[in-house]
Structure formats: C-alpha cells, structure tokens
Design an enzyme around this catalytic site. Structure first.
Site, mmCIF file in Angstrom:
data_model
loop_
_atom_site.group_PDB
_atom_site.id
_atom_site.type_symbol
_atom_site.label_atom_id
_atom_site.label_comp_id
_atom_site.label_asym_id
_atom_site.label_seq_id
_atom_site.Cartn_x
_atom_site.Cartn_y
_atom_site.Cartn_z
ATOM 1 N N LYS A 107 -1.773 -11.234 -21.609
ATOM 2 C CA LYS A 107 -3.792 -10.368 -21.223
ATOM 3 C C LYS A 107 -4.287 -12.079 -21.325
ATOM 4 O O LYS A 107 -5.677 -12.373 -21.115
ATOM 5 C CB LYS A 107 -3.686 -9.246 -21.617
ATOM 6 C CG LYS A 107 -3.536 -8.232 -21.102
ATOM 7 C CD LYS A 107 -3.510 -6.660 -21.340
ATOM 8 C CE LYS A 107 -2.885 -5.699 -20.563
ATOM 9 N NZ LYS A 107 -3.254 -4.654 -20.792
ATOM 10 N N LYS A 189 7.550 -8.431 -11.642
ATOM 11 C CA LYS A 189 7.847 -7.406 -11.205
ATOM 12 C C LYS A 189 6.169 -7.288 -9.861
ATOM 13 O O LYS A 189 5.399 -6.946 -9.866
ATOM 14 C CB LYS A 189 7.811 -6.223 -12.007
ATOM 15 C CG LYS A 189 6.266 -6.550 -12.837
ATOM 16 C CD LYS A 189 6.297 -6.011 -13.913
ATOM 17 C CE LYS A 189 4.833 -5.444 -14.397
ATOM 18 N NZ LYS A 189 4.589 -4.665 -14.988
ATOM 19 N N LYS A 192 0.044 -3.312 -10.185
ATOM 20 C CA LYS A 192 -1.292 -3.441 -9.794
ATOM 21 C C LYS A 192 -2.544 -4.358 -9.165
ATOM 22 O O LYS A 192 -2.815 -4.919 -7.968
ATOM 23 C CB LYS A 192 -1.869 -2.541 -9.918
ATOM 24 C CG LYS A 192 -1.441 -1.657 -9.948
ATOM 25 C CD LYS A 192 -2.427 -0.068 -10.597
ATOM 26 C CE LYS A 192 -1.943 1.395 -11.459
ATOM 27 N NZ LYS A 192 -1.460 1.024 -13.243
HETATM 28 P P1 AMP Z 1 0.255 0.294 -15.245
HETATM 29 O O1 AMP Z 1 0.821 0.404 -14.026
HETATM 30 O O2 AMP Z 1 0.947 -1.101 -16.002
HETATM 31 O O3 AMP Z 1 -0.520 1.417 -15.471
HETATM 32 O O4 AMP Z 1 1.783 1.026 -15.342
HETATM 33 C C1 AMP Z 1 1.895 2.833 -14.834
HETATM 34 C C2 AMP Z 1 3.630 3.380 -15.287
HETATM 35 O O5 AMP Z 1 4.479 2.260 -14.062
HETATM 36 C C3 AMP Z 1 4.111 2.585 -16.444
HETATM 37 O O6 AMP Z 1 5.287 3.799 -17.152
HETATM 38 C C4 AMP Z 1 4.865 0.513 -15.974
HETATM 39 O O7 AMP Z 1 6.547 1.332 -16.569
HETATM 40 C C5 AMP Z 1 5.129 1.825 -14.196
HETATM 41 N N1 AMP Z 1 5.808 -0.028 -13.974
HETATM 42 C C6 AMP Z 1 4.556 -0.345 -13.138
HETATM 43 N N2 AMP Z 1 4.980 -1.599 -12.473
HETATM 44 C C7 AMP Z 1 6.472 -0.928 -12.470
HETATM 45 C C8 AMP Z 1 7.558 -1.542 -11.814
HETATM 46 N N3 AMP Z 1 7.504 -2.864 -11.504
HETATM 47 N N4 AMP Z 1 8.441 -1.526 -12.230
HETATM 48 C C9 AMP Z 1 8.807 -0.278 -12.081
HETATM 49 N N5 AMP Z 1 7.794 0.062 -13.884
HETATM 50 C C10 AMP Z 1 6.785 0.017 -13.547
#
Ligand code: AMP
Length: 326
Positions: A107, A189, A192
């Site tokens: 970040k 990966k 968002k």
């Molecule tokens: P975030 O989008 O960072 O708020 O993540 C929310 C949840 O989604 C967390 O548990 C992350 O580990 C999961 N997550 C986000 N992106 C991925 C991805 N590409 N593959 C698997 N899990 C994901």
C-alpha cells in the site's frame, strides 16, 4: 468472524474466497460478518460514496445467500467498542513488526502520499474485529494469511500479559487450502480496485462478462501431449472449475492433454457459465438495494447482536487489564 471492505463492487474472488464460506458457515457456527467501513478509511478517506458502497456490500452478501437472521451481519462503525480494544492492542503491537507486513509495504508503494498510522496498524484493527467476538474461525482468502498470523500474535500477547481472554483465531475454509481467484490477464488476483477489465464483478452485465472472458489471456495451445499448463491457462481452468459443470471441465482437460484444445470454444463456454452464475445474483442485488428501510433494519439488528457480544468481551478485557477501579 470475517469482514469485507466497502471499497467497490464485489467480485468473483470475494465470492469464492470469502462469501461462499460465510454462507456455509452460517449453518454450522455462531457467525459475525461485518462491512469493514473503518478499514476502508485507511485507503479511501473520501467518504462521498461510502453510504452507497456500504449498502452495496450488504446487498451483495445477502444476494449471495448470507442470511441476516442466522448471523450477526453489521457495520464495523456501529460497534464502538472496536475503537477501545484497538487502542489497547495498539499498545502491544510493535512498529517493526507492523512495518514488515506485506500489505503495508504494497500500500505504501501504491499510495506513497497517504502513509497514515491507520494503514500501519491495519492488522491491529483486523485483529480487534476478530477477537472482539472471541472468534475461533476466520473465513478469508489466501491474501489474508499474514494478517491472521498477526491476529494470533496479538491475541496470544494479550493472553500472556493479562491472562487468558482470547482463543487463537484460525483461517478457515471448507476446501483443503485457502483460495486465490486469479485475474483474467494472468497477472495477480481479481481485485476491487486494480485491473478491472481482468476482474469479474457480481454487478457486471452479461455483455461485459462475455467481453472480459473472451479477452482472457491464452496462446495457440500445447504442442506436446499432457504438457504442463502455463500459469495463465491454469488460471482459466481454475475459473472453469468454479462455475462450469465437471463434465465441461473434463472435456476441455482432455482436449488440452490431446493437443486439440480450441481456446475460443473454451472461453465461449466459460463466458456462458459465468453469465448463468452471475446474472441471478446481480438482479437480486438490484432488488435489495431498492429497499432502503429493509437495509436499515438489517444494520440495526446486526449492530445489536454485535454490540452484545462485544460488550461481554470488553468486560473480560477491562477486568483482565486491571481497568476496574470500583
Ligand atoms: P477485500 O476485497 O480485500 O475487502 O477482501 C474481502 C475478502 O475477500 C477477504 O476475505 C479476502 O481474502 C477475499 N478475497 C479478495 N480477493 C480475493 C481473490 N482474488 N481470491 C480469493 N479471495 C479473495
């Protein structure tokens, strides 16, 4: 216990890495799931879109099958004791260990002009969210493994210093290993905020899904039978396994192993199965978002359950720490 930041549209990685586990866990455990709005302030200080984003995350989780009657589904900022426990844990978290966190370094690289203390102590806030409910299992994707390790460290450190209050939180997944849903361009990966054309969102239109899948990186195919797959092809097969019937995946595996695979056909099939998977979720989200009063009631009910649990934990914490003077 787990949470998702309201920083944008949810995608297939959020679904398979997190939400699909939430939906199964709600049948087997006492669950706390939150919209991590405070976490989002570490990287998204502009709050103009926060309300809409919070509503969207709530609606998307519910459309994916999360049932607010079965779990505590709440907003992080509605549980004020979060701030108190975060304060105490910050005094047990060391600058050196926080600076070493991979996500912090990433970040800082992406956003060098906003390296705030909240960003540095993100793992402390995440540990707080988890141990505030004395949670044992945390359904997260592979990207959160290090944060969870730190949550264990902070919980253990507290227990060691002040007496046993917290269980050790463990990463939880119904599959054998934690899942990383890859992006369609073979780089990293689904996310968002990054590589949006290589990420499939639950809000994407049918045409957008087709367009993104058809652009996924492939090549001219293997020239030797049973050759190992390059990473970007492995990724496409992984995506197929998530949404296509097993026979479809088997057929394309055989074609690959026999060097007769046609990636155009594979992508068309994957695109259609992806549309069939995403379209019903998308239309349900739209319906839930129309009902603002319904969303408010969900948030209030969730906050009540989360506050009850947090209140019980904080009594134990204050007592253990000696913050009880009468
Ligand atoms: P975030 O989008 O960072 O708020 O993540 C929310 C949840 O989604 C967390 O548990 C992350 O580990 C999961 N997550 C986000 N992106 C991925 C991805 N590409 N593959 C698997 N899990 C994901």
């Amino acid at each position: 216990m787990s949470g998702i930041r309201p920083t944008g549209f949810l995608h297939l990685g959020n679904y398979f890495g997190a939400i699909s586990n939430y939906v199964k866990m709600q049948e087997d455990f006492d669950c706390f799931f939150m919209v991590a709005d405070l976490h989002s302030l570490t990287t998204h200080p502009d709050t103009a879109a926060l309300k809409a984003n919070v509503h969207r995350v709530l609606a998307e989780n519910i459309a994916c099958g999360l049932d607010p009657d079965k779990v505590a589904f709440y907003c992080q900022s509605h549980v004020h004791e979060t701030a108190e426990l975060y304060l105490y844990l910050n005094m047990m978290a060391y600058k050196g260990e926080l600076e070493k966190t991979t996500t912090f370094k990433e970040k800082v690289r992406l956003n060098p002009e906003n390296v705030n203390a909240g960003l540095l102590t993100y793992p402390v806030l995440m540990a707080t969210d988890i141990i505030l409910h004395r949670a044992k299992y945390v359904p997260v994707g592979k990207d959160q493994e290090q944060h969870l390790e730190m949550a264990r460290t902070f919980a253990n450190r507290f227990n060691h210093r002040y007496g046993d209050v917290f269980p050790e939180p463990l990463a939880f997944n119904y599959n054998q290993s934690l899942l990383k849903v890859p992006s369609l361009d073979g780089e990293g990966k689904m996310s968002k905020s990054e590589n949006q054309m290589a990420t499939l969102y639950l809000a994407d239109s049918d045409d957008m899904i087709r367009k993104k899948v058809m652009k996924a990186k492939t090549d001219s195919g293997p020239t030797e039978k049973n050759a190992p797959k390059p990473d970007y092809i492995e990724n496409i097969f992984l995506l197929m396994k998530l949404v296509c019937p097993a026979e479809t995946v088997g057929k394309f595996e055989d074609d690959y192993n026999n060097c007769v695979i046609r990636y155009g056909d594979l992508k068309k099939q994957l695109a259609e199965d992806m549309v069939n998977f995403i379209a019903p979720i998308r239309s349900q989200v739209d319906a839930i978002l129309q009902d603002e009063e319904g969303l408010k009631q969900i948030m209030l009910k969730g906050a009540e359950k989360a506050n009850t649990s947090a209140g019980e934990t904080m009594k134990l914490v204050r007592e253990a720490m000696g913050l009880n003077y009468f």
